[in-house]
Design an enzyme around this catalytic site. Sequence first.
Site, short mmCIF file in Angstrom:
data_model
loop_
_atom_site.label_atom_id
_atom_site.label_comp_id
_atom_site.label_asym_id
_atom_site.label_seq_id
_atom_site.Cartn_x
_atom_site.Cartn_y
_atom_site.Cartn_z
N GLU A 170 9.81 5.81 -1.82
CA GLU A 170 10.74 6.74 -2.50
C GLU A 170 11.79 7.27 -1.53
O GLU A 170 12.91 7.58 -1.93
CB GLU A 170 9.93 7.86 -3.17
CG GLU A 170 9.23 7.33 -4.41
CD GLU A 170 7.85 7.90 -4.66
OE1 GLU A 170 7.54 8.99 -4.15
OE2 GLU A 170 7.06 7.22 -5.36
N HIS A 184 8.21 6.06 3.28
CA HIS A 184 7.65 5.84 1.93
C HIS A 184 8.74 5.23 1.05
O HIS A 184 9.92 5.53 1.20
CB HIS A 184 7.16 7.17 1.35
CG HIS A 184 6.44 6.98 0.05
ND1 HIS A 184 7.11 6.90 -1.15
CD2 HIS A 184 5.13 6.81 -0.24
CE1 HIS A 184 6.23 6.70 -2.13
NE2 HIS A 184 5.02 6.64 -1.59
N LYS A 244 3.19 13.82 -3.32
CA LYS A 244 4.62 13.77 -3.65
C LYS A 244 5.13 15.19 -3.98
O LYS A 244 4.68 16.15 -3.39
CB LYS A 244 4.88 12.80 -4.81
CG LYS A 244 4.22 11.44 -4.58
CD LYS A 244 4.72 10.38 -5.49
CE LYS A 244 3.87 9.14 -5.35
NZ LYS A 244 4.50 7.95 -5.87
N ASN A 254 -1.14 11.01 -1.42
CA ASN A 254 0.25 11.46 -1.33
C ASN A 254 0.56 12.25 -2.60
O ASN A 254 0.69 11.66 -3.68
CB ASN A 254 1.18 10.23 -1.21
CG ASN A 254 2.64 10.61 -1.28
OD1 ASN A 254 3.00 11.78 -1.13
ND2 ASN A 254 3.49 9.62 -1.51
N GLY A 287 3.44 3.92 -8.82
CA GLY A 287 3.67 4.80 -9.96
C GLY A 287 3.96 4.06 -11.25
O GLY A 287 4.39 4.66 -12.23
N SER A 317 -0.54 2.29 -7.43
CA SER A 317 -1.38 2.47 -8.62
C SER A 317 -2.87 2.24 -8.35
O SER A 317 -3.57 1.61 -9.15
CB SER A 317 -0.89 1.57 -9.76
OG SER A 317 0.43 1.92 -10.12
N GLU A 319 2.80 -1.14 0.55
CA GLU A 319 2.94 -0.60 -0.80
C GLU A 319 4.05 -1.37 -1.52
O GLU A 319 5.24 -1.04 -1.39
CB GLU A 319 3.34 0.88 -0.73
CG GLU A 319 2.31 1.75 -0.04
CD GLU A 319 2.45 3.19 -0.50
OE1 GLU A 319 1.52 3.66 -1.19
OE2 GLU A 319 3.47 3.83 -0.23
C1 PEP Z 1 2.33 6.37 -3.32
O1 PEP Z 1 2.87 7.44 -3.60
O2 PEP Z 1 2.34 5.99 -2.15
C2 PEP Z 1 1.67 5.60 -4.38
C3 PEP Z 1 1.10 4.47 -4.06
O3 PEP Z 1 1.72 6.11 -5.66
P1 PEP Z 1 0.83 5.63 -6.92
O4 PEP Z 1 -0.61 5.57 -6.44
O5 PEP Z 1 1.04 6.69 -7.95
O6 PEP Z 1 1.33 4.29 -7.33
#
Ligand code: PEP
Length: 253
Positions: free
Chosen positions: A99, A97, A11, A9, A175, A215, A169
């Site tokens: 966010e 997601h 973003k 992703n 992040g 992460s 997630e």
């Molecule tokens: C994500 O954007 O779904 C995500 C898991 O980001 P990150 O790997 O940066 O934590």
Amino acid sequence: MRKPFVAGNWKMNTDSYASVELAERIASGSVETAGQSVTVAVCPPFVYLQAVARALSASSIAVGAQDIYFEPKGAFTGEISASMLKDIGCVYCLCGHSERRHVIGETDELINKKVAAAISGGLLPILCVGELLAEREASQTNQVVTRQVKKGLADLSAEKLSAVTIAYEPVWAIGTGLTATPQQAQEAHDFIRKLLGQMYGGQLAEEIRILYGGSVKPDNAADLMSQQDVDGLLVGGASLKADDFLAIIQAAV
Ligand code: PEP
């Protein structure tokens, strides 16, 4: 046997040059694995989807969108439909997601409409679920995930469920550099699979891929993938570095 699935992703990152360059580097580095032993997808920003889809057209790496709107067409200024995304070569789309849930304010009801619209428009939705830190600390993880899965998949027939991938997630791990331990991921994935089993029957639940996101890095990917119910990884930050993303794909083989 569930085929491992690694999705990146991107973003709101890259630009027109960097998006194509990143896609090409990922494609050239994963020729032997992508599409054979691992499903690989990247989700660039909307404006670079078409260029990235073209850059990946000779590879088996799929392209996904980070969001869609649920209406098929019409007076919805600024929105993009599933059929438009399919038209330019998209295969997947993220729905819900964290966010979009927590920054943009999307509700479970809206996300449910997006999941349904994605399938009707010929896309394969990746429904993202996961608890906030305060919810985990209050031992509400299962309750939150149950609500998000049940509402996100509301009214979806068993036949359509096979188009869906779930991504667990935990919001506190996205992040932040904090990763769920492999055991925490396994517990949540096992819980989600059993929930899907109650909703759709055990056989279908066994076939659905459940990705972990939060992460993920080259050095923790293999441990996460070693868990029985972790079928793949949704990668944010590390998917912007071709070498890191390729190492994560290798860890999923
Ligand atoms: C994500 O954007 O779904 C995500 C898991 O980001 P990150 O790997 O940066 O934590």
